[in-house]
Design a protein around this motif. Structure first.
Motif, PDB file in Angstrom:
ATOM      1  N   LYS A  25      30.407  37.399  39.689  1.00 30.17           N
ATOM      2  CA  LYS A  25      30.971  38.739  39.789  1.00 30.17           C
ATOM      3  C   LYS A  25      32.264  38.853  38.987  1.00 30.17           C
ATOM      4  N   LYS A  26      32.451  40.002  38.402  1.00 32.99           N
ATOM      5  CA  LYS A  26      33.647  40.272  37.617  1.00 32.99           C
ATOM      6  C   LYS A  26      34.827  40.551  38.549  1.00 32.99           C
ATOM      7  N   THR A  27      36.001  39.998  38.225  1.00 34.59           N
ATOM      8  CA  THR A  27      37.215  40.242  39.006  1.00 34.59           C
ATOM      9  C   THR A  27      37.734  41.633  38.695  1.00 34.59           C
ATOM     10  N   VAL A  28      37.879  42.472  39.740  1.00 31.72           N
ATOM     11  CA  VAL A  28      38.235  43.877  39.564  1.00 31.72           C
ATOM     12  C   VAL A  28      39.387  44.256  40.485  1.00 31.72           C
ATOM     13  N   ASP A  29      40.395  44.938  39.931  1.00 24.97           N
ATOM     14  CA  ASP A  29      41.478  45.552  40.702  1.00 24.97           C
ATOM     15  C   ASP A  29      42.172  44.554  41.638  1.00 24.97           C
ATOM     16  N   LYS A  30      42.573  43.402  41.114  1.00 26.26           N
ATOM     17  CA  LYS A  30      43.291  42.432  41.927  1.00 26.26           C
ATOM     18  C   LYS A  30      43.993  41.422  41.034  1.00 26.26           C
ATOM     19  N   GLU A  52      50.013  27.008  36.704  1.00 30.21           N
ATOM     20  CA  GLU A  52      49.296  28.078  37.379  1.00 30.21           C
ATOM     21  C   GLU A  52      49.792  29.434  36.863  1.00 30.21           C
ATOM     22  N   TYR A  53      48.858  30.294  36.536  1.00 29.43           N
ATOM     23  CA  TYR A  53      49.180  31.612  36.007  1.00 29.43           C
ATOM     24  C   TYR A  53      48.644  32.697  36.938  1.00 29.43           C
ATOM     25  N   ARG A  54      49.339  33.826  36.963  1.00 26.93           N
ATOM     26  CA  ARG A  54      48.842  35.005  37.668  1.00 26.93           C
ATOM     27  C   ARG A  54      48.310  35.975  36.635  1.00 26.93           C
ATOM     28  N   TYR A  55      47.051  36.362  36.806  1.00 29.61           N
ATOM     29  CA  TYR A  55      46.420  37.322  35.923  1.00 29.61           C
ATOM     30  C   TYR A  55      46.172  38.615  36.694  1.00 29.61           C
ATOM     31  N   GLY A  56      46.516  39.741  36.111  1.00 30.64           N
ATOM     32  CA  GLY A  56      46.286  41.034  36.738  1.00 30.64           C
ATOM     33  C   GLY A  56      45.120  41.749  36.081  1.00 30.64           C
ATOM     34  N   PHE A  57      44.196  42.290  36.901  1.00 32.37           N
ATOM     35  CA  PHE A  57      43.019  42.978  36.386  1.00 32.37           C
ATOM     36  C   PHE A  57      42.975  44.405  36.934  1.00 32.37           C
ATOM     37  N   ASP A  58      42.576  45.374  36.082  1.00 27.06           N
ATOM     38  CA  ASP A  58      42.515  46.761  36.532  1.00 27.06           C
ATOM     39  C   ASP A  58      41.174  47.052  37.196  1.00 27.06           C
ATOM     40  N   VAL A 103      39.499  44.749  33.326  1.00 27.78           N
ATOM     41  CA  VAL A 103      40.236  44.383  32.124  1.00 27.78           C
ATOM     42  C   VAL A 103      41.523  43.669  32.509  1.00 27.78           C
ATOM     43  N   MET A 104      41.803  42.506  31.910  1.00 25.84           N
ATOM     44  CA  MET A 104      43.034  41.783  32.189  1.00 25.84           C
ATOM     45  C   MET A 104      44.223  42.544  31.609  1.00 25.84           C
TER      46      MET A 104
END
Length: 204
Positions: free
Chosen positions: A24-29, A40-46, A50-51
């Protein structure tokens, strides 16, 4: 896509997405991942997956005695480093897999340099708080050894629901642990005479 002066009015721009083990695609988190170097990195997705952002939040280093130390920092949604403030976030999977999977928020405290308080009983604004090895604030009846959090004896919050009886406390003390009580709402350590309701009875 973004507009430009090409014939069709659009040009293609690289977009990054992340698909979990379930496909599953990571969405809104926000998502936290470690690379091969232990950073360790924090990635934001809309909402479309989209990152939008990438921020370094922790680095693991190897000490001379072979042990490792992880330094963690948290950034807000605008990319600003949180300094000397309380943070309420869902822990990363490496910090607490259960909390991560169930989207349960926990409290952390960042120091003036942006690093999280970890593995200590720390005085903040005149009150004492308990933080585990990952920086999660622990509440309820906890067992402490050498001034550090060991495990939770009792925490009646609905997300934890851990109960103890008098024998559990006696055994903890016999094993060399100090028992402390941290308010389940504020997190601050309680002192003086208090009434505690355990699994078997009420005690003062």
């Amino acid at each position: 896509y973004e507009e430009d002066d090409s014939d069709d009015g659009y040009s293609v721009r690289n977009r990054w997405f992340y698909f979990g083990n379930n496909g599953k695609k990571t969405v809104d988190k926000d998502l936290r991942l470690k690379n091969a170097e232990g950073k360790e990195y924090r990635y934001g997705f809309d909402e479309y997956g989209v990152m939008l952002s990438q921020k370094l939040i922790s680095t693991t280093t190897t000490n001379s005695d072979g042990t490792t130390t992880t330094t963690t920092k948290y950034y807000d949604n605008k990319g600003t480093l949180n300094k000397a403030k309380w943070i309420e976030k869902v822990p990363s999977k490496s910090q607490s897999e259960d909390d991560y999977d169930n989207d349960i928020k926990r409290k952390f405290y960042s120091q003036k340099n942006g690093n999280l308080v970890k593995n200590e009983i720390k005085k903040i604004d005149g009150k004492w708080y308990c933080f585990d090895f990952d920086g999660i604030m622990r509440v309820g009846l906890v067992a402490v050894k050498d001034g550090k959090y060991a495990y939770t004896l009792q925490n009646t919050n609905e997300n934890d629901d851990i109960w103890a009886d008098a024998e559990d406390l006696v055994q903890a003390k016999e094993n060399g642990y100090i028992i402390m009580l941290f308010d389940e709402k504020t997190g601050a350590r309680k002192t003086g005479k208090v009434t505690i309701e355990l699994n078997d009875d009420k005690y003062i």
